[in-house]
Scaffold this motif. Structure first.
Motif, PDB file in Angstrom:
ATOM      1  N   ASN A  13      -7.829   0.527  10.893  1.00 15.36           N
ATOM      2  CA  ASN A  13      -7.159   1.710  10.354  1.00 15.36           C
ATOM      3  C   ASN A  13      -7.009   1.554   8.840  1.00 15.36           C
ATOM      4  O   ASN A  13      -6.028   0.986   8.346  1.00 15.36           O
ATOM      5  CB  ASN A  13      -5.789   1.884  11.011  1.00 15.36           C
ATOM      6  N   TYR A  14      -8.002   2.056   8.131  1.00 16.90           N
ATOM      7  CA  TYR A  14      -8.005   1.888   6.690  1.00 16.90           C
ATOM      8  C   TYR A  14      -6.851   2.633   6.032  1.00 16.90           C
ATOM      9  O   TYR A  14      -6.350   3.637   6.549  1.00 16.90           O
ATOM     10  CB  TYR A  14      -9.335   2.372   6.102  1.00 16.90           C
ATOM     11  N   LYS A  15      -6.425   2.112   4.895  1.00 19.86           N
ATOM     12  CA  LYS A  15      -5.392   2.771   4.111  1.00 19.86           C
ATOM     13  C   LYS A  15      -5.849   4.180   3.751  1.00 19.86           C
ATOM     14  O   LYS A  15      -7.031   4.414   3.485  1.00 19.86           O
ATOM     15  CB  LYS A  15      -5.123   1.964   2.837  1.00 19.86           C
ATOM     16  N   GLN A  16      -4.914   5.122   3.776  1.00 20.10           N
ATOM     17  CA  GLN A  16      -5.259   6.528   3.568  1.00 20.10           C
ATOM     18  C   GLN A  16      -6.113   6.725   2.321  1.00 20.10           C
ATOM     19  O   GLN A  16      -5.829   6.185   1.251  1.00 20.10           O
ATOM     20  CB  GLN A  16      -3.983   7.362   3.456  1.00 20.10           C
ATOM     21  N   SER A  17      -7.187   7.500   2.500  1.00 20.61           N
ATOM     22  CA  SER A  17      -8.108   7.865   1.418  1.00 20.61           C
ATOM     23  C   SER A  17      -8.869   6.676   0.854  1.00 20.61           C
ATOM     24  O   SER A  17      -9.381   6.735  -0.267  1.00 20.61           O
ATOM     25  CB  SER A  17      -7.359   8.588   0.280  1.00 20.61           C
ATOM     26  N   THR A  18      -8.949   5.579   1.634  1.00 20.55           N
ATOM     27  CA  THR A  18      -9.726   4.423   1.197  1.00 20.55           C
ATOM     28  C   THR A  18     -10.553   3.902   2.375  1.00 20.55           C
ATOM     29  O   THR A  18     -10.430   4.377   3.506  1.00 20.55           O
ATOM     30  CB  THR A  18      -8.830   3.269   0.688  1.00 20.55           C
ATOM     31  N   ALA A 138      -0.058  -2.764  -5.055  1.00 18.21           N
ATOM     32  CA  ALA A 138       0.453  -1.956  -6.172  1.00 18.21           C
ATOM     33  C   ALA A 138       0.061  -0.490  -6.034  1.00 18.21           C
ATOM     34  O   ALA A 138       0.826   0.405  -6.414  1.00 18.21           O
ATOM     35  CB  ALA A 138      -0.049  -2.515  -7.495  1.00 18.21           C
ATOM     36  N   GLY A 139      -1.133  -0.237  -5.471  1.00 17.18           N
ATOM     37  CA  GLY A 139      -1.561   1.134  -5.233  1.00 17.18           C
ATOM     38  C   GLY A 139      -1.746   1.966  -6.490  1.00 17.18           C
ATOM     39  O   GLY A 139      -1.478   3.175  -6.495  1.00 17.18           O
ATOM     40  N   MET A 140      -2.232   1.369  -7.550  1.00 16.72           N
ATOM     41  CA  MET A 140      -2.439   2.086  -8.803  1.00 16.72           C
ATOM     42  C   MET A 140      -3.712   2.928  -8.741  1.00 16.72           C
ATOM     43  O   MET A 140      -4.578   2.707  -7.874  1.00 16.72           O
ATOM     44  CB  MET A 140      -2.518   1.089  -9.957  1.00 16.72           C
ATOM     45  N   PRO A 141      -3.857   3.918  -9.652  1.00 17.52           N
ATOM     46  CA  PRO A 141      -5.099   4.707  -9.693  1.00 17.52           C
ATOM     47  C   PRO A 141      -6.319   3.812  -9.854  1.00 17.52           C
ATOM     48  O   PRO A 141      -6.275   2.803 -10.566  1.00 17.52           O
ATOM     49  CB  PRO A 141      -4.891   5.609 -10.917  1.00 17.52           C
TER      50      PRO A 141
END
Length: 296
Positions: A13-18, A138-141
């Motif tokens: 279950n990949y992280k959303q939008s990745t 961190a989930g940065m752009p």
């Protein structure tokens, strides 16, 4: 942790939008035999970790790095206390690069990277994996792009190290260097795409432009295994995926994967996976039916 297990098949279950999944895992939980199409990179950061495969096991110390290749059946045993990075990136896009596909074949079914065996690249690999963890959390752009760039650097370092290992202590007259390496990358790409066909050593040697004897020596040096073992590895990997599809009999799978007899298919499958095709199929569907019954 395993979030979605269907029989012995894990859906990542990949992280959303990745196309990335990473756990900074502290769970005291054992994971049963399973496999997934994503590659998996595991590094204990506190205490050890034990992975069991069909015919072997890997006891990871703190800081050791294990790369589990796509389709490799394995289980995991966790200590009562500990922490580890579990990184599962999709390699669908990356495997269009022939170097990556070849490297996965070299590492298959798994590779353990330790500071003793890989002193020249270990520290950098550990740093890259730690940076990947921090970037993911961190989930940065542009985190996904940055993470894949670091993953590619890891693959480059491992691939170059494998190339060095394969050329050490060899007769220079048989060295796979320069343009020869590209020839054998093309050969491996062809085998990967046509493994279900009747591939003969003489024909593939002709494609390479080398004599049969010279080709055998060069191929084993390049791939780390013999021509026919490499072909069978690819056939069994394909068979494993077909066996979990409903309606596919063992006979159908054997024929669709290039085996001319059921007995040779069963023997080769058990040699590589530690169980027969029927046992693998029954294990998958038996666990799946059990899970369905529990939900009813």
């Amino acid at each position: 942790m395993i979030e979605s297990l269907d029989g012995i098949f894990e859906t990542v279950n990949y992280k959303q939008s990745t196309t990335l999944k990473l756990y900074d895992n502290t769970e005291f939980e054992d994971y049963p035999m399973h496999w997934h199409p994503a590659i998996e990179i595991i590094m204990p950061t506190e205490n050890g970790y034990k992975l069991t495969f069909s015919n072997s096991e890997a006891k990871l110390r703190e800081g050791d790095i294990c790369v589990v290749c796509p389709g490799c059946v394995h289980s995991i045993e966790a200590p009562e206390t500990g922490r580890r990075v579990i990184f599962q990136p999709s390699t669908d896009i990356l495997r269009s690069m022939r170097d990556i596909e070849t490297l996965i074949s070299f590492m298959s079914p798994y590779t353990v990277i330790t500071p003793e065996e890989y002193p020249d690249i270990y520290r950098r690999l550990k740093t890259l994996l730690t940076d990947i963890r921090d970037e993911y959390m961190a989930g940065m752009p542009f985190a996904e792009v940055n993470i894949y760039s670091k993953l590619l650097e890891m693959f480059v370092l491992i691939g170059q190290r494998f190339s060095i290992n394969n050329n050490e202590h060899k007769d220079d007259s048989y060295g796979v260097k320069g343009e020869y390496a590209f020839v054998f990358m093309d050969i491996c790409d062809y085998i990967n795409s046509h493994c279900s066909e009747d591939l003969k050593l003489d024909d593939i040697a002709d494609m390479s432009g080398f004599s049969k004897y010279y080709f055998e020596r060069l191929f084993k040096q390049f791939a780390g295994t013999s021509f026919y073992k490499y072909v069978n590895q690819k056939r069994i990997a394909k068979a494993q995926e077909l066996l979990i599809e409903p309606g596919n009999s063992v006979t159908d799978v054997a024929l669709n994967c290039g085996f001319t007899s059921i007995s040779s298919f069963i023997r080769m499958f058990k040699l590589q996976k530690g169980c027969t095709p029927t046992e693998f199929k029954n294990m998958y569907w038996g666990i799946r039916r059990g899970a369905q019954n529990n939900n009813d």
